[in-house]
Scaffold this motif. Structure first.
Motif, PDB file in Angstrom:
ATOM      1  N   SER A  47       0.835  -1.207   0.000  1.00 13.23           N
ATOM      2  CA  SER A  47       0.000   0.000   0.000  1.00 13.23           C
ATOM      3  C   SER A  47       0.872   1.259   0.000  1.00 13.23           C
ATOM      4  N   VAL A  48       2.031   1.177   0.620  1.00 14.01           N
ATOM      5  CA  VAL A  48       2.965   2.314   0.613  1.00 14.01           C
ATOM      6  C   VAL A  48       3.457   2.580  -0.809  1.00 14.01           C
ATOM      7  N   GLN A  49       3.835   1.520  -1.520  1.00 14.71           N
ATOM      8  CA  GLN A  49       4.289   1.680  -2.906  1.00 14.71           C
ATOM      9  C   GLN A  49       3.169   2.225  -3.791  1.00 14.71           C
ATOM     10  N   ALA A  50       1.965   1.707  -3.611  1.00 10.85           N
ATOM     11  CA  ALA A  50       0.824   2.181  -4.399  1.00 10.85           C
ATOM     12  C   ALA A  50       0.603   3.671  -4.163  1.00 10.85           C
ATOM     13  N   LYS A  51       0.637   4.068  -2.902  1.00  9.20           N
ATOM     14  CA  LYS A  51       0.446   5.479  -2.574  1.00  9.20           C
ATOM     15  C   LYS A  51       1.546   6.331  -3.205  1.00  9.20           C
ATOM     16  N   GLN A  52       2.790   5.867  -3.154  1.00  4.94           N
ATOM     17  CA  GLN A  52       3.906   6.606  -3.751  1.00  4.94           C
ATOM     18  C   GLN A  52       3.729   6.766  -5.262  1.00  4.94           C
ATOM     19  N   ILE A  53       3.213   5.732  -5.919  1.00  2.00           N
ATOM     20  CA  ILE A  53       2.971   5.819  -7.366  1.00  2.00           C
ATOM     21  C   ILE A  53       1.889   6.858  -7.649  1.00  2.00           C
ATOM     22  N   TYR A  54       0.809   6.832  -6.877  1.00  3.67           N
ATOM     23  CA  TYR A  54      -0.258   7.807  -7.089  1.00  3.67           C
ATOM     24  C   TYR A  54       0.220   9.233  -6.800  1.00  3.67           C
ATOM     25  N   VAL A  55       1.051   9.390  -5.801  1.00  2.74           N
ATOM     26  CA  VAL A  55       1.627  10.712  -5.508  1.00  2.74           C
ATOM     27  C   VAL A  55       2.512  11.151  -6.676  1.00  2.74           C
TER      28      VAL A  55
END
Length: 152
Positions: A47-55
């Motif tokens: 979920s951290v990686q997903a959030k970083q991609i969306y950011v």
């Protein structure tokens, strides 16, 4: 001379904005052409990686914010974006991403192939070089002291 510089500057500005918009369109396509939810699922990202991609994908929401960063070197967005993606995904998952979504090619190359990209880049560089040479000449002329040129 002032009219020439003003004309050259205005022509350069309009040409530059056209070239810049092509780079920005490539940048936007690099986001919109990929189904990021599928990437997150396929690569089993946290979920951290997903959030970083969306950011990362939301970093430059419009042309003006993107242009403030890339006005001098518009092609630099590719290296910046994909090194950041590699950092988020990790080397192994980045290679899988690259293979699946870009047929093994570097995304920097994929989005460097727009039909106008190279032509506009060459035109942009030529105009920038001309503009800075003119600025340098003007600066030298304005900073001569008592017949002594500090540049020689």
């Amino acid at each position: 001379m002032k009219k020439f510089l003003l004309t050259a500057f205005l022509i350069g500005t309009f040409s530059l904005s056209y070239a810049q918009s092509d780079y920005y369109n490539d940048y936007r396509r690099s986001i919109s052409d990929v189904n990021w939810q599928n990437v997150i699922t396929d690569l089993v990202l946290s979920s951290v990686q997903a959030k970083q991609i969306y950011v990362l994908n939301d970093r430059y929401r419009d042309y003006d914010t993107w242009n403030r960063v890339y006005v001098v070197d518009p092609g630099r967005w590719r290296g910046d974006r994909y090194s950041e993606l590699e950092r988020i995904l990790g080397r192994e998952k980045y290679l899988v991403f690259k293979k699946k979504y870009y047929r093994g090619q570097n995304p920097v190359i994929v989005y460097g192939r727009s039909k106008n990209d190279y032509k506009n880049y060459k035109k942009y560089r030529k105009e920038q070089d001309k503009y800075y040479k003119e600025r340098a000449k003007q600066y030298k002329k304005e900073h001569k002291h008592h017949g002594h040129d500090h540049w020689d």
